[in-house]
Design a protein around this motif. Structure first.
Motif, PDB file in Angstrom:
ATOM      1  N   ALA A   6       0.832  -1.205   0.000  1.00 43.15           N
ATOM      2  CA  ALA A   6       0.000   0.000   0.000  1.00 43.15           C
ATOM      3  C   ALA A   6       0.865   1.252   0.000  1.00 43.15           C
ATOM      4  CB  ALA A   6      -0.925  -0.017   1.211  1.00 43.15           C
ATOM      5  N   THR A   7       1.895   1.269   0.819  1.00 38.89           N
ATOM      6  CA  THR A   7       2.855   2.360   0.840  1.00 38.89           C
ATOM      7  C   THR A   7       4.233   1.779   0.582  1.00 38.89           C
ATOM      8  OG1 THR A   7       1.555   3.616   2.442  1.00 38.89           O
ATOM      9  CG2 THR A   7       3.870   4.200   2.215  1.00 38.89           C
ATOM     10  N   ILE A   8       4.963   2.364  -0.352  1.00 40.29           N
ATOM     11  CA  ILE A   8       6.301   1.860  -0.646  1.00 40.29           C
ATOM     12  C   ILE A   8       7.201   2.131   0.551  1.00 40.29           C
ATOM     13  CG2 ILE A   8       8.298   2.110  -2.170  1.00 40.29           C
ATOM     14  CD1 ILE A   8       6.312   3.017  -4.350  1.00 40.29           C
ATOM     15  N   PRO A   9       7.852   1.114   1.114  1.00 35.52           N
ATOM     16  CA  PRO A   9       8.737   1.354   2.263  1.00 35.52           C
ATOM     17  C   PRO A   9       9.845   2.335   1.888  1.00 35.52           C
ATOM     18  CG  PRO A   9       8.332  -0.999   1.981  1.00 35.52           C
ATOM     19  CD  PRO A   9       7.790  -0.312   0.765  1.00 35.52           C
ATOM     20  N   PRO A  10      10.225   3.238   2.797  1.00 34.40           N
ATOM     21  CA  PRO A  10      11.272   4.210   2.482  1.00 34.40           C
ATOM     22  C   PRO A  10      12.658   3.570   2.387  1.00 34.40           C
ATOM     23  CG  PRO A  10      10.566   4.434   4.763  1.00 34.40           C
ATOM     24  CD  PRO A  10       9.620   3.477   4.120  1.00 34.40           C
ATOM     25  N   PHE A  11      12.793   2.322   2.818  1.00 34.86           N
ATOM     26  CA  PHE A  11      14.062   1.605   2.705  1.00 34.86           C
ATOM     27  C   PHE A  11      13.771   0.113   2.680  1.00 34.86           C
ATOM     28  CE2 PHE A  11      13.227   3.122   6.988  1.00 34.86           C
ATOM     29  CZ  PHE A  11      13.077   1.928   7.707  1.00 34.86           C
ATOM     30  N   TYR A  12      14.597  -0.618   1.980  1.00 34.32           N
ATOM     31  CA  TYR A  12      14.431  -2.071   1.879  1.00 34.32           C
ATOM     32  C   TYR A  12      15.763  -2.672   1.459  1.00 34.32           C
ATOM     33  CZ  TYR A  12      12.307  -6.612   0.889  1.00 34.32           C
ATOM     34  OH  TYR A  12      11.979  -7.944   0.924  1.00 34.32           O
ATOM     35  N   PHE A  13      16.167  -3.742   2.136  1.00 32.56           N
ATOM     36  CA  PHE A  13      17.401  -4.434   1.759  1.00 32.56           C
ATOM     37  C   PHE A  13      17.339  -5.870   2.271  1.00 32.56           C
ATOM     38  CE2 PHE A  13      18.134  -1.816   5.545  1.00 32.56           C
ATOM     39  CZ  PHE A  13      18.517  -2.762   6.490  1.00 32.56           C
ATOM     40  N   PRO A  14      18.164  -6.765   1.745  1.00 35.58           N
ATOM     41  CA  PRO A  14      18.146  -8.155   2.209  1.00 35.58           C
ATOM     42  C   PRO A  14      18.489  -8.241   3.695  1.00 35.58           C
ATOM     43  CG  PRO A  14      19.353  -7.969   0.151  1.00 35.58           C
ATOM     44  CD  PRO A  14      19.098  -6.567   0.633  1.00 35.58           C
ATOM     45  N   THR A  15      17.807  -9.139   4.379  1.00 35.42           N
ATOM     46  CA  THR A  15      18.020  -9.317   5.806  1.00 35.42           C
ATOM     47  C   THR A  15      18.318 -10.781   6.115  1.00 35.42           C
ATOM     48  OG1 THR A  15      15.623  -9.476   6.026  1.00 35.42           O
ATOM     49  CG2 THR A  15      16.628  -7.355   6.571  1.00 35.42           C
ATOM     50  N   THR A  16      18.531 -11.058   7.390  1.00 34.04           N
ATOM     51  CA  THR A  16      18.904 -12.402   7.830  1.00 34.04           C
ATOM     52  C   THR A  16      17.733 -13.094   8.514  1.00 34.04           C
ATOM     53  OG1 THR A  16      21.242 -11.862   8.097  1.00 34.04           O
ATOM     54  CG2 THR A  16      20.407 -13.684   9.427  1.00 34.04           C
ATOM     55  N   THR A  17      17.598 -14.385   8.258  1.00 32.00           N
ATOM     56  CA  THR A  17      16.632 -15.231   8.959  1.00 32.00           C
ATOM     57  C   THR A  17      17.392 -16.152   9.899  1.00 32.00           C
ATOM     58  OG1 THR A  17      15.009 -15.210   7.153  1.00 32.00           O
ATOM     59  CG2 THR A  17      14.895 -17.042   8.705  1.00 32.00           C
ATOM     60  N   VAL A  18      17.073 -16.096  11.165  1.00 32.34           N
ATOM     61  CA  VAL A  18      17.702 -16.970  12.162  1.00 32.34           C
ATOM     62  C   VAL A  18      16.916 -18.273  12.246  1.00 32.34           C
ATOM     63  CG1 VAL A  18      18.081 -17.286  14.642  1.00 32.34           C
ATOM     64  CG2 VAL A  18      18.824 -15.186  13.528  1.00 32.34           C
ATOM     65  N   LEU A  19      17.622 -19.386  12.152  1.00 27.03           N
ATOM     66  CA  LEU A  19      17.025 -20.717  12.207  1.00 27.03           C
ATOM     67  C   LEU A  19      17.532 -21.419  13.464  1.00 27.03           C
ATOM     68  CD1 LEU A  19      15.334 -22.921  10.766  1.00 27.03           C
ATOM     69  CD2 LEU A  19      17.401 -23.570   9.534  1.00 27.03           C
ATOM     70  N   VAL A  20      16.608 -21.816  14.355  1.00 27.87           N
ATOM     71  CA  VAL A  20      16.981 -22.435  15.626  1.00 27.87           C
ATOM     72  C   VAL A  20      16.377 -23.834  15.707  1.00 27.87           C
ATOM     73  CG1 VAL A  20      17.030 -22.190  18.131  1.00 27.87           C
ATOM     74  CG2 VAL A  20      16.953 -20.143  16.688  1.00 27.87           C
ATOM     75  N   ASP A  21      17.244 -24.837  15.795  1.00 26.34           N
ATOM     76  CA  ASP A  21      16.806 -26.234  15.894  1.00 26.34           C
ATOM     77  C   ASP A  21      17.946 -27.037  16.506  1.00 26.34           C
ATOM     78  OD1 ASP A  21      16.108 -29.029  15.242  1.00 26.34           O
ATOM     79  OD2 ASP A  21      14.564 -28.135  13.968  1.00 26.34           O
ATOM     80  N   ASP A  22      17.638 -27.892  17.484  1.00 23.60           N
ATOM     81  CA  ASP A  22      18.700 -28.636  18.151  1.00 23.60           C
ATOM     82  C   ASP A  22      19.234 -29.796  17.305  1.00 23.60           C
ATOM     83  OD1 ASP A  22      16.054 -29.750  18.770  1.00 23.60           O
ATOM     84  OD2 ASP A  22      17.164 -31.247  19.912  1.00 23.60           O
ATOM     85  N   HIS A  23      18.561 -30.118  16.197  1.00 26.06           N
ATOM     86  CA  HIS A  23      19.048 -31.160  15.283  1.00 26.06           C
ATOM     87  C   HIS A  23      19.944 -30.505  14.223  1.00 26.06           C
ATOM     88  CE1 HIS A  23      15.466 -33.192  16.985  1.00 26.06           C
ATOM     89  NE2 HIS A  23      16.235 -34.264  16.871  1.00 26.06           N
TER      90      HIS A  23
END
Length: 248
Positions: A6-23
């Motif tokens: 709806a509104t273009i974000p004033p900034f956007y860039f690639p970010t990190t996804t944290v993955l947590v799993d004991d296996h």
């Protein structure tokens, strides 16, 4: 980038996804089944993950450093604020910007603490939270979702689990910037950046995004417009001129 907001974000860039799993075997397999453009940071220990997220410090996204309070206030109940628009596109010079964590993917059943407890202890409300569950944890996941502790839950046993996970990560990344930039976007829209809300401009912007396929974008004050960079660092500048600008 995902066009059509709806509104273009004033900034956007690639970010990190944290993955947590004991296996650890699962942590090794998941990146191979998702888009390689997604930056994943794995943790086999939820305690270590919480410590890392807590010590990451303040990144540029939440707005720190862009707002300035003027010393002279009009009254005791009012305060004047100034927005440093030029500092927004300077994020492109920050080599650590891609380390900003926007999404968390956490397993439910872990020995140190379960995934719901982990999400409750995460103190950043902007980060999107996805819980991976087994069939037995459905009721727990539904309760956590309804109470707002998590944003999505996906069964590991679902044949479409990885496809659903990738879609959920993309959606929550987009939401992260919409939330993080909401105040900045509202402030900009009241001035010369009202085009960020303009449907006609959005149509043009979306067509440029579809052709150029940038992974970063930033509003720029002088000249007014949007700076875009693709995955190779090649830039394009979308210049925005009002009727008054063109007459000058």
């Amino acid at each position: 980038m995902q066009p059509g907001a709806a509104t273009i974000p004033p900034f956007y860039f690639p970010t990190t996804t944290v993955l947590v799993d004991d296996h650890e075997e699962y942590l090794d397999v998941v990146p191979l089944m998702l888009d390689p453009m997604l930056h994943l940071r794995p943790f086999s220990s939820p305690r270590m993950a919480l410590a890392a997220l807590g010590s990451a410090g303040s990144r540029p996204v939440p707005g720190g450093g862009w707002l300035y309070r003027w010393k002279d206030r009009p009254s005791q109940t009012q305060e004047l604020l100034a927005l440093d628009v030029d500092s927004i596109h300077r994020i492109v010079y920050d080599p650590e910007r891609f380390s900003e964590v926007s999404v968390l993917v956490v397993d439910y059943f872990m020995p140190e603490m379960d995934g719901v407890t982990f999400c409750k202890r995460l103190n950043n409300p902007l980060i999107g939270k996805i819980l991976l569950t087994g069939r037995a944890e459905d009721s727990v996941a539904i309760e956590a979702f309804n109470s707002g502790v998590i944003d999505r839950f996906i069964r590991k046993s679902d044949p479409q689990a990885m496809a659903k996970l990738q879609v959920a990560i993309r959606e929550l990344q987009q939401r992260y910037f919409e939330r993080a930039g909401a105040f900045v976007a509202e402030a900009l829209a009241m001035g010369r950046f009202g085009f960020l809300r303009d449907p006609a401009f959005r149509a043009v912007f979306d067509s440029v995004v579809a052709t150029f396929q940038p992974i970063e974008s930033y509003v720029v004050c002088n000249p007014t417009g949007v700076l875009m960079l693709d995955a190779w660092g090649v830039g394009r500048f979308l210049l925005v001129q009002t009727d008054d600008d063109l007459r000058e």
